[in-house]
Design a protein around this motif. Structure first.
Motif, PDB file in Angstrom:
ATOM      1  N   ILE A 317       0.737  -1.205   0.044  1.00  0.00           N
ATOM      2  CA  ILE A 317       0.003  -0.070   0.039  1.00  0.00           C
ATOM      3  C   ILE A 317       0.715   1.187   0.082  1.00  0.00           C
ATOM      4  O   ILE A 317       1.927   1.142   0.878  1.00  0.00           O
ATOM      5  N   VAL A 318       0.533   2.173  -0.957  1.00  0.00           N
ATOM      6  CA  VAL A 318       1.405   3.445  -0.991  1.00  0.00           C
ATOM      7  C   VAL A 318       1.331   4.247   0.594  1.00  0.00           C
ATOM      8  O   VAL A 318       0.198   4.218   0.835  1.00  0.00           O
ATOM      9  N   GLN A 319       2.322   4.506   0.902  1.00  0.00           N
ATOM     10  CA  GLN A 319       2.280   4.974   2.440  1.00  0.00           C
ATOM     11  C   GLN A 319       2.093   6.594   2.439  1.00  0.00           C
ATOM     12  O   GLN A 319       2.577   7.332   1.277  1.00  0.00           O
ATOM     13  N   ARG A 320       1.650   7.242   3.263  1.00  0.00           N
ATOM     14  CA  ARG A 320       1.709   8.522   3.415  1.00  0.00           C
ATOM     15  C   ARG A 320       2.566   9.109   4.335  1.00  0.00           C
ATOM     16  O   ARG A 320       2.827   8.795   5.414  1.00  0.00           O
ATOM     17  N   ILE A 321       3.453  10.200   4.257  1.00  0.00           N
ATOM     18  CA  ILE A 321       4.325  10.880   4.992  1.00  0.00           C
ATOM     19  C   ILE A 321       4.110  12.292   5.376  1.00  0.00           C
ATOM     20  O   ILE A 321       3.709  12.958   4.292  1.00  0.00           O
ATOM     21  N   PRO A 322       3.722  12.465   6.873  1.00  0.00           N
ATOM     22  CA  PRO A 322       3.360  13.863   7.014  1.00  0.00           C
ATOM     23  C   PRO A 322       4.480  14.907   6.973  1.00  0.00           C
ATOM     24  O   PRO A 322       5.540  14.724   7.083  1.00  0.00           O
ATOM     25  N   VAL A 323       3.839  16.002   6.296  1.00  0.00           N
ATOM     26  CA  VAL A 323       4.971  17.177   6.067  1.00  0.00           C
ATOM     27  C   VAL A 323       4.186  18.402   6.782  1.00  0.00           C
ATOM     28  O   VAL A 323       2.980  18.689   6.801  1.00  0.00           O
ATOM     29  N   ARG A 324       5.120  19.248   7.345  1.00  0.00           N
ATOM     30  CA  ARG A 324       4.449  20.325   8.323  1.00  0.00           C
ATOM     31  C   ARG A 324       4.641  21.544   7.297  1.00  0.00           C
ATOM     32  O   ARG A 324       5.774  21.972   6.822  1.00  0.00           O
ATOM     33  N   ILE A 325       3.499  22.233   7.164  1.00  0.00           N
ATOM     34  CA  ILE A 325       3.451  23.578   6.384  1.00  0.00           C
ATOM     35  C   ILE A 325       3.240  24.754   7.239  1.00  0.00           C
ATOM     36  O   ILE A 325       2.000  24.559   7.973  1.00  0.00           O
ATOM     37  N   VAL A 326       3.697  25.702   7.133  1.00  0.00           N
ATOM     38  CA  VAL A 326       3.824  26.879   8.080  1.00  0.00           C
ATOM     39  C   VAL A 326       2.959  27.885   7.170  1.00  0.00           C
ATOM     40  O   VAL A 326       3.261  28.164   6.110  1.00  0.00           O
ATOM     41  N   PHE A 327       2.041  28.847   7.889  1.00  0.00           N
ATOM     42  CA  PHE A 327       1.259  29.668   7.254  1.00  0.00           C
ATOM     43  C   PHE A 327       2.373  30.869   6.888  1.00  0.00           C
ATOM     44  O   PHE A 327       3.118  31.124   7.854  1.00  0.00           O
ATOM     45  N   ASP A 328       2.285  31.738   5.709  1.00  0.00           N
ATOM     46  CA  ASP A 328       2.776  33.045   5.724  1.00  0.00           C
ATOM     47  C   ASP A 328       2.188  33.774   6.492  1.00  0.00           C
ATOM     48  O   ASP A 328       0.911  34.072   6.291  1.00  0.00           O
ATOM     49  N   GLU A 329       2.680  34.602   7.367  1.00  0.00           N
ATOM     50  CA  GLU A 329       2.000  35.489   8.448  1.00  0.00           C
ATOM     51  C   GLU A 329       1.192  36.544   8.056  1.00  0.00           C
ATOM     52  O   GLU A 329      -0.092  36.639   8.420  1.00  0.00           O
TER      53      GLU A 329
END
Length: 389
Positions: A317-329
């Motif tokens: 099964i194709v796995q999912r990798i979490p990525v953290r994305i921050v907002f531009d203030e």
């Protein structure tokens, strides 16, 4: 005649089939041409635009959930916030009944004063023992004189042996008493000279107990550790609470990020700093952001019960990798915040990268620090009022 007619009919049928075949070939050619055009357009789109982006809808808003707990036990006598309410950092949100803690602080102050007086008595003990030594020395001189006289009288036969032995014992007792007093004096001087009032063990113990009582009294007031919205409030008037019991949670919606779960087959293109477009399902506004970090493991590996793949019926099964994305203030201020847990459509531009370092925000609070200056002033006041008494 019939034969000629049949031949004519066959020729017409052949002509119709040829026409139909031509039309079918024409339609097939048009269909193939359309497919080629569509394929070419898709290819051009992918080359010029599509290959630059990775997109997913498996993304959700997240934030720090500041769980406020009780630091002392007691009954709640004041609650000043409610669910969905905005609070400011340092705002008073609840009060625990402090009657018992005030009494405990008074008792600690009394014990500290008692310890200071005991320490002060060490100086007077030195003087008392010194006076006692003077008395013991005087008694020793008298005992020696008496023994000397009784010894001469005993040799001359003027007194009995019993009187002689009694005089001799009195001399030995006077010597022992003087030596004992000298040892007591030496020990008393060591206690006085080797420590000041602030580092004497008994006084130190009393100061520590006073500080503990002082801190516990301060902790009867519960403040907001962070600005944000109140959620999961579970504290009410009259409720008995214990240390570490959760009272409520505060979420700072100005410090939010997006956790996007990307397919592992897309990760070869992803880099820290990649520019991201974020579309919120809540308000359908477009936000700007950047990839701040990539998880060290897949979602399945970091789950509470990781998958066991060492089985005979394993299916890839194709796995999912979490990525953290921050907002531009700036983008966040322009479009407004969104609730945590809400969905986002994430579109990552793998060719556009923010080369500047995106720092992780540090969170700290001074609310849990006690004003030691004021506390030490109270301790000094108690010591000064009891020293020498």
């Amino acid at each position: 005649m019939n034969e000629n007619k049949d031949i004519k009919n066959n020729e017409e049928i052949k002509k119709e089939k040829i026409v139909e075949n031509k039309e079918a070939m024409k339609k097939m050619s048009i269909f193939i041409a359309i497919l080629i055009v569509i394929g070419s357009c898709f290819g051009l789109y992918w080359l010029a635009y599509g290959r630059k982006y990775v997109e997913t809808e498996n993304a959700y808003v997240n934030s720090s959930q500041n769980v406020v707990t009780s630091q002392v036990a007691g009954r709640i006598k004041g609650v000043f916030v409610e669910n969905t309410q905005e609070v400011e950092k340092g705002q008073l949100i609840a009060v625990i009944d402090d009657t018992d803690y005030k009494i405990a602080l008074e008792n600690a102050g009394a014990d500290l004063g008692k310890a200071v007086r005991v320490y002060s008595n060490l100086f007077s003990n030195v003087g008392q023992v010194e006076d006692e030594i003077i008395s013991r020395e005087s008694q020793l001189r008298k005992a020696r004189t008496d023994f000397s006289m009784d010894e001469s009288s005993y040799k001359a036969g003027l007194i009995s042996k019993l009187q002689y032995e009694t005089s001799k014992n009195n001399l030995q007792m006077a010597i022992a008493s003087l030596n004992q007093s000298k040892k007591i004096l030496a020990n008393a001087k060591i206690q006085v000279e080797s420590s000041s009032i602030y580092n004497h063990p008994d006084v130190q113990k009393a100061i520590a107990a006073y500080k503990n009582a002082y801190v516990n009294l301060m902790r009867t007031k519960v403040y907001a550790p962070e600005s944000g919205k109140v959620v999961k409030k579970s504290v009410f008037l009259g409720q008995q609470v214990n240390p570490s019991q959760e009272l409520l949670t505060i979420i700072n919606l100005k410090n939010i990020w997006v956790d996007a779960n990307l397919k592992e087959t897309h990760m070869r293109k992803i880099k820290v700093g990649d520019f991201v477009k974020l579309k919120s399902d809540v308000n359908e506004k477009i936000y700007r952001g950047y990839i701040q970090g990539i998880s060290a493991g897949t979602g399945s590996a970091l789950s509470l019960i990781p998958a066991q793949n060492a089985t005979g019926n394993w299916i890839k099964i194709v796995q999912r990798i979490p990525v953290r994305i921050v907002f531009d203030e700036k983008s966040l201020n322009e479009n407004g915040s969104v609730p945590i847990g809400s969905s986002m459509i994430v579109k990552i531009d793998v060719d556009k990268i923010n080369k500047s370092i995106i720092p992780y925000k540090k969170e700290e609070s001074t609310l849990y620090k006690i004003d030691e200056t004021k506390m030490n002033e109270e301790i000094d006041k108690i010591i000064k009022s009891n020293i020498g008494k």
